[in-house]
Design a protein around this motif. Structure first.
Motif, PDB file in Angstrom:
ATOM      1  N   LEU A 129       6.546  34.586  16.467  1.00 21.97           N
ATOM      2  CA  LEU A 129       6.072  33.997  15.218  1.00 21.97           C
ATOM      3  C   LEU A 129       7.020  32.886  14.796  1.00 21.97           C
ATOM      4  CD1 LEU A 129       5.479  37.386  14.872  1.00 21.97           C
ATOM      5  CD2 LEU A 129       4.181  36.390  12.997  1.00 21.97           C
ATOM      6  N   TRP A 130       6.453  31.707  14.572  1.00 19.00           N
ATOM      7  CA  TRP A 130       7.216  30.540  14.154  1.00 19.00           C
ATOM      8  C   TRP A 130       6.957  30.245  12.687  1.00 19.00           C
ATOM      9  CZ3 TRP A 130      10.743  28.048  17.142  1.00 19.00           C
ATOM     10  CH2 TRP A 130      10.702  28.288  18.531  1.00 19.00           C
ATOM     11  N   LEU A 131       8.030  29.924  11.959  1.00 14.69           N
ATOM     12  CA  LEU A 131       7.873  29.486  10.576  1.00 14.69           C
ATOM     13  C   LEU A 131       7.318  28.068  10.583  1.00 14.69           C
ATOM     14  CD1 LEU A 131      11.156  30.606   8.793  1.00 14.69           C
ATOM     15  CD2 LEU A 131       9.080  31.898   9.215  1.00 14.69           C
ATOM     16  N   THR A 132       6.260  27.851   9.835  1.00 17.86           N
ATOM     17  CA  THR A 132       5.719  26.499   9.694  1.00 17.86           C
ATOM     18  C   THR A 132       5.946  25.963   8.289  1.00 17.86           C
ATOM     19  OG1 THR A 132       3.556  27.472   9.235  1.00 17.86           O
ATOM     20  CG2 THR A 132       3.992  26.775  11.491  1.00 17.86           C
ATOM     21  N   SER A 133       6.525  26.789   7.432  1.00 17.88           N
ATOM     22  CA  SER A 133       6.848  26.378   6.064  1.00 17.88           C
ATOM     23  C   SER A 133       8.162  27.058   5.688  1.00 17.88           C
ATOM     24  CB  SER A 133       5.722  26.774   5.100  1.00 17.88           C
ATOM     25  OG  SER A 133       5.981  26.337   3.794  1.00 17.88           O
ATOM     26  N   ARG A 134       9.278  26.450   6.081  1.00 17.58           N
ATOM     27  CA  ARG A 134      10.593  27.087   5.954  1.00 17.58           C
ATOM     28  C   ARG A 134      10.971  27.423   4.522  1.00 17.58           C
ATOM     29  NH1 ARG A 134      14.385  23.506  10.027  1.00 17.58           N
ATOM     30  NH2 ARG A 134      13.533  24.267  12.004  1.00 17.58           N
ATOM     31  N   LEU A 142      14.327  34.644   6.726  1.00 20.29           N
ATOM     32  CA  LEU A 142      13.885  34.793   8.109  1.00 20.29           C
ATOM     33  C   LEU A 142      14.458  33.689   8.988  1.00 20.29           C
ATOM     34  CD1 LEU A 142      10.118  35.602   7.502  1.00 20.29           C
ATOM     35  CD2 LEU A 142      11.842  37.213   8.342  1.00 20.29           C
ATOM     36  N   PRO A 143      14.634  33.971  10.295  1.00 22.11           N
ATOM     37  CA  PRO A 143      15.019  32.899  11.214  1.00 22.11           C
ATOM     38  C   PRO A 143      13.835  31.967  11.453  1.00 22.11           C
ATOM     39  CG  PRO A 143      14.584  34.920  12.429  1.00 22.11           C
ATOM     40  CD  PRO A 143      14.501  35.280  10.964  1.00 22.11           C
ATOM     41  N   ASP A 144      14.078  30.864  12.147  1.00 15.07           N
ATOM     42  CA  ASP A 144      12.996  29.917  12.416  1.00 15.07           C
ATOM     43  C   ASP A 144      11.872  30.549  13.218  1.00 15.07           C
ATOM     44  OD1 ASP A 144      14.217  27.917  11.027  1.00 15.07           O
ATOM     45  OD2 ASP A 144      15.022  26.894  12.785  1.00 15.07           O
ATOM     46  N   SER A 145      12.195  31.549  14.035  1.00 11.93           N
ATOM     47  CA  SER A 145      11.180  32.315  14.763  1.00 11.93           C
ATOM     48  C   SER A 145      11.709  33.708  15.015  1.00 11.93           C
ATOM     49  CB  SER A 145      10.822  31.642  16.098  1.00 11.93           C
ATOM     50  OG  SER A 145      11.901  31.731  17.015  1.00 11.93           O
ATOM     51  N   GLU A 165      -1.725  27.317   2.278  1.00 10.59           N
ATOM     52  CA  GLU A 165      -0.516  27.067   3.062  1.00 10.59           C
ATOM     53  C   GLU A 165      -0.541  27.962   4.294  1.00 10.59           C
ATOM     54  OE1 GLU A 165       3.142  26.310   0.209  1.00 10.59           O
ATOM     55  OE2 GLU A 165       1.911  27.956  -0.525  1.00 10.59           O
ATOM     56  N   THR A 166      -0.051  27.432   5.411  1.00 16.94           N
ATOM     57  CA  THR A 166       0.143  28.237   6.623  1.00 16.94           C
ATOM     58  C   THR A 166       1.638  28.481   6.762  1.00 16.94           C
ATOM     59  OG1 THR A 166      -1.818  27.304   7.692  1.00 16.94           O
ATOM     60  CG2 THR A 166      -0.194  28.363   9.117  1.00 16.94           C
ATOM     61  N   VAL A 167       2.034  29.733   6.692  1.00 11.25           N
ATOM     62  CA  VAL A 167       3.453  30.087   6.683  1.00 11.25           C
ATOM     63  C   VAL A 167       3.958  30.420   8.085  1.00 11.25           C
ATOM     64  CG1 VAL A 167       5.209  31.556   5.605  1.00 11.25           C
ATOM     65  CG2 VAL A 167       3.114  31.002   4.355  1.00 11.25           C
ATOM     66  N   PHE A 168       3.098  31.027   8.918  1.00  8.27           N
ATOM     67  CA  PHE A 168       3.470  31.408  10.277  1.00  8.27           C
ATOM     68  C   PHE A 168       2.380  30.996  11.266  1.00  8.27           C
ATOM     69  CE2 PHE A 168       5.198  34.790   7.493  1.00  8.27           C
ATOM     70  CZ  PHE A 168       6.545  34.646   7.735  1.00  8.27           C
ATOM     71  N   VAL A 169       2.822  30.602  12.444  1.00 10.79           N
ATOM     72  CA  VAL A 169       1.932  30.410  13.589  1.00 10.79           C
ATOM     73  C   VAL A 169       2.491  31.247  14.732  1.00 10.79           C
ATOM     74  CG1 VAL A 169       1.133  28.777  15.334  1.00 10.79           C
ATOM     75  CG2 VAL A 169       1.100  28.122  12.937  1.00 10.79           C
TER      76      VAL A 169
END
Length: 261
Positions: A129-134, A142-145, A165-169
């Motif tokens: 899971l990647w953060l798309t809205s840090r 959370l870490p960046d992923s 908003e999209t928070v995670f991808v």
């Protein structure tokens, strides 16, 4: 006063699947509530499908700040009257967090107004899971992923309305990507969808997932007073039109400049 959260669980797989029962002896709903209760600012209780009115009476929803919903195999068994009660509570200001297969739950689909369909594969694949809205509050701490070693794959296209908003991808080993954390506003209520949480994997024991859930409860909480009746406009006659507001400021000539002549 702590945020009052209710974790609603289908409580089906825990009763019929030994793998799930061993992973979640208190039920997935109980494990999630326990993670939330580790935060002094949250007071979490549970409700299940099998309870009268599915544990979601009008009185209980009136005392619920944020409802978390996990469902999978028993969506059709949820009574429509309870669904409407939940939807109206969200319109009034209650927060809703839909977890994993709750993308196909009646309340979530009703609030989205779209099919909420997707592609899926259950193969125990790694999910990143990647953060798309840090800077989003749900991503705090959370870490960046972060990774989940085994999860069910969900893939695009995902039949939801465009998120606020999209928070995670998410990325999966098979190469698919998916919008795994998305937010919406529905009436006065805040809605968050969080994808991970397949019942045969220990997702709800993961520390990063706990952080997401606690952050999401805080984000979804609307401290304002609930709207009394969100389904109706007030049927009240207006005695008179408001007084005309006098124009203020200098008057402009045709060319937009004051006092040209």
């Amino acid at each position: 006063m702590p945020i009052r959260a209710v974790v609603w669980g289908e409580n089906h797989h825990e009763q019929t699947n030994k793998v799930v029962a061993d992973l979640y002896p208190e039920g997935m709903h109980g494990t999630i509530a326990g993670a939330l209760n580790a935060d002094d600012g949250i007071e979490a209780t549970t409700a299940t499908l099998q309870e009268p009115e599915h544990g979601l009476t009008a009185e209980r929803l009136a005392q619920t700040d944020v409802l978390l919903w996990w469902g999978h195999a028993r969506h059709k068994q949820v009574e429509d009257a309870v669904v409407e009660r939940v939807v109206e509570a969200v319109w009034s200001g209650m927060g809703l967090i839909a977890l994993h297969s709750a993308h196909f739950s009646k309340p979530f689909k009703r609030l989205m107004g779209t099919p909420c369909n997707l592609t899926w594969r259950e193969a125990g694949e790694r999910e990143r899971l990647w953060l798309t809205s840090r800077n989003h509050p749900i991503a705090a701490g959370l870490p960046d992923s972060f990774e989940l070693e085994n999860e069910e794959m969900y893939g695009e296209p995902f039949g939801i309305p465009e998120p606020m908003e999209t928070v995670f991808v998410s990325w999966f080993q098979g190469g698919e990507v998916f919008r795994s954390g998305a937010t919406w506003k529905r009436g006065a209520g805040n809605v968050f969808y969080f994808r991970p949480g397949h019942e045969t994997y220990p997702t709800y024991h993961d520390g990063n997932v706990h952080t997401v859930l606690r952050n999401a409860v805080r984000w979804a909480h609307n401290p304002a007073k609930r709207l009394a009746d969100p389904t109706k406009a007030p049927n009240v006659p207006v005695d008179k039109a408001p007084e005309k507001i006098e124009e203020r400021g200098p008057k402009l000539h045709a060319h937009g400049e004051e006092g040209l002549r």
